[in-house]
Design an enzyme around this catalytic site. Sequence first.
Site, mmCIF file in Angstrom:
data_model
loop_
_atom_site.group_PDB
_atom_site.id
_atom_site.type_symbol
_atom_site.label_atom_id
_atom_site.label_comp_id
_atom_site.label_asym_id
_atom_site.label_seq_id
_atom_site.Cartn_x
_atom_site.Cartn_y
_atom_site.Cartn_z
ATOM 1 N N ASP A 246 -61.283 120.931 93.908
ATOM 2 C CA ASP A 246 -60.737 120.379 95.147
ATOM 3 C C ASP A 246 -59.456 121.123 95.522
ATOM 4 O OD1 ASP A 246 -59.878 118.279 97.136
ATOM 5 O OD2 ASP A 246 -61.490 117.145 96.200
ATOM 6 N N HIS B 97 -55.784 115.632 99.023
ATOM 7 C CA HIS B 97 -57.207 115.297 98.922
ATOM 8 C C HIS B 97 -57.678 115.264 97.468
ATOM 9 C CE1 HIS B 97 -61.601 116.092 99.422
ATOM 10 N NE2 HIS B 97 -61.463 115.454 100.579
ATOM 11 N N SER C 9 -66.158 112.573 101.109
ATOM 12 C CA SER C 9 -65.284 113.034 100.024
ATOM 13 C C SER C 9 -64.762 111.878 99.189
ATOM 14 C CB SER C 9 -64.092 113.815 100.590
ATOM 15 O OG SER C 9 -64.461 115.119 100.946
#
Length: 397
Positions: free
Chosen positions: A157, A188, A343
Site C-alpha cells: 500500500d 491509506h 480498499s
Amino acid sequence: MVSMKFLSTVFAAITAANAAEILSVPNTQDVIPDSYIVVMKDEVATSDLEAHVTWVRNHHHSGHVRRNGTLTGLKTTFDISGFRGYLGAFDHDTLDEILADDKVKFVEPNRIMRIQGTQTQRGAPWGLARLSSSRPGGSDYVYDDRAGEGVIIYGVDTGIDVNHPDFEGRATWGINTIDQDNTDGNGHGTHTAGTFAGARFGVAKKATIVGVKVLDAQGSGSNSAIMEGISWSVDHARKNNALGRAVMNLSLGGSFSQAVNDAAERAVRAGVFLAVAAGNDNQDASNYSPASAPNVCTVGATDRMDVRATFSNFGSVLDIFAPGVDVESTMPGGGTQMMSGTSMAAPHIAGLGAYLMSTENLQPSQVCDRIKQLASNSVRNPGNGSTSKLANNGIGQ
C-alpha cells in the site's frame, strides 16, 4: 526451537525401510525443544512396550552420560485402549535409535496447546461487528482469541505508521519500491493495516504486520513498483518460513494488466493468501487488476445496511463482500479517521483470512473458499453477475 530443517534431516538419515518418521507440524512456533511423543505400532503388546521403554531409558542414560547431556529422557508412558507410547526429551542420537526400532509407528514433536476462548469487543467499529453478527446493526465483535496469531499480513500500500499504538509493536517496515520516503504520507496504508490487524480496529488482532510501500503520498504507483512489492513480500515470507502462514492485502488496482495478475497468481501459488479490492468505479471488476486474477480473493464493499456500495465494482470475479463505507481505523500519527472504498473492504478479508489460518489451520489455497462457506447471502443489489455473499467469521450472534 526444533527447526523443520532438522526434523527433515533426521528423517532423511533413517534409511531402513521400516523406520518410523517424524511427523511434520503446521506451526513450529509451538514446538517444545527436544521433546517428543513416540507412538508404538498397533500390534505392539504391553510387554513389548515395557521392554522398549527399558531399552530407551538405558540407551539414553548411557549415551547422555557419555555426552554430558542435560535432557531428561523418557518421562511417562501411555496406554489408551491399545494406543501406546511415551513422552520424552531426547538428544538427536537417541532419537535416531528410537526411529530405527520397527516397533515405533511414528514420532511427533511435542507442542504447546492453549485454552481456546472467545472474546467480545464491546462498541466495536460497525464493520467488525458485522463480521460476527447474523444481521446488520450490531455493536459487538465476537472472535476467537487466537485472532491471527502466528500469521504475517503484508500491507502492500502507501506504507504503514508502524509506531501507531493500535499495532502494539507488531508492525515493522518492509520495503519501499516507489520513493525515498519511508513513511505513510497518504494514510491509506495505515488505515487498511488497522482494519486487518489493529488491536481496536482490526480483525486479526494478534497477526504480525509488515508494511510494503508501493504507492506514493498521492496514492499512486506503477505496476512495476507493485510487482516488486509483491515479489519482495513472497521472498520475505519464504526467508521467514512463513509461506502457508502469510497474507497479502492489496487495496489497490487499475486497468487490466496480465503482468500484475500473473504476479498475484505466483504469490498465491507460493503460499500466500491475497485479499484484493474489487475497485471503486461501479464497473465490472473483470476489467481491473489485480482484482481479476483468478485465484486471489476479490472483495466488494457494502454499507451498514448490507447494500452494495454505490461505488463498488461488481461481477463474476467477485468472491465476497465486506464492509467498506464509513470505516473507522488508524491514521498516521496515532489518530483515527473514516474512509470508504473497496480498499476498506479488502482488509476485512485479509484479516479474516489470517484469523481463519490461526483458528482452523487452513492453507492459503483453502482460505477464500472457507470464507465463502462461512458467509451469509445478505448483500442487497450486489450488481450484475455478482455473488451476494457477505463475510462472517463463523461465530455468529
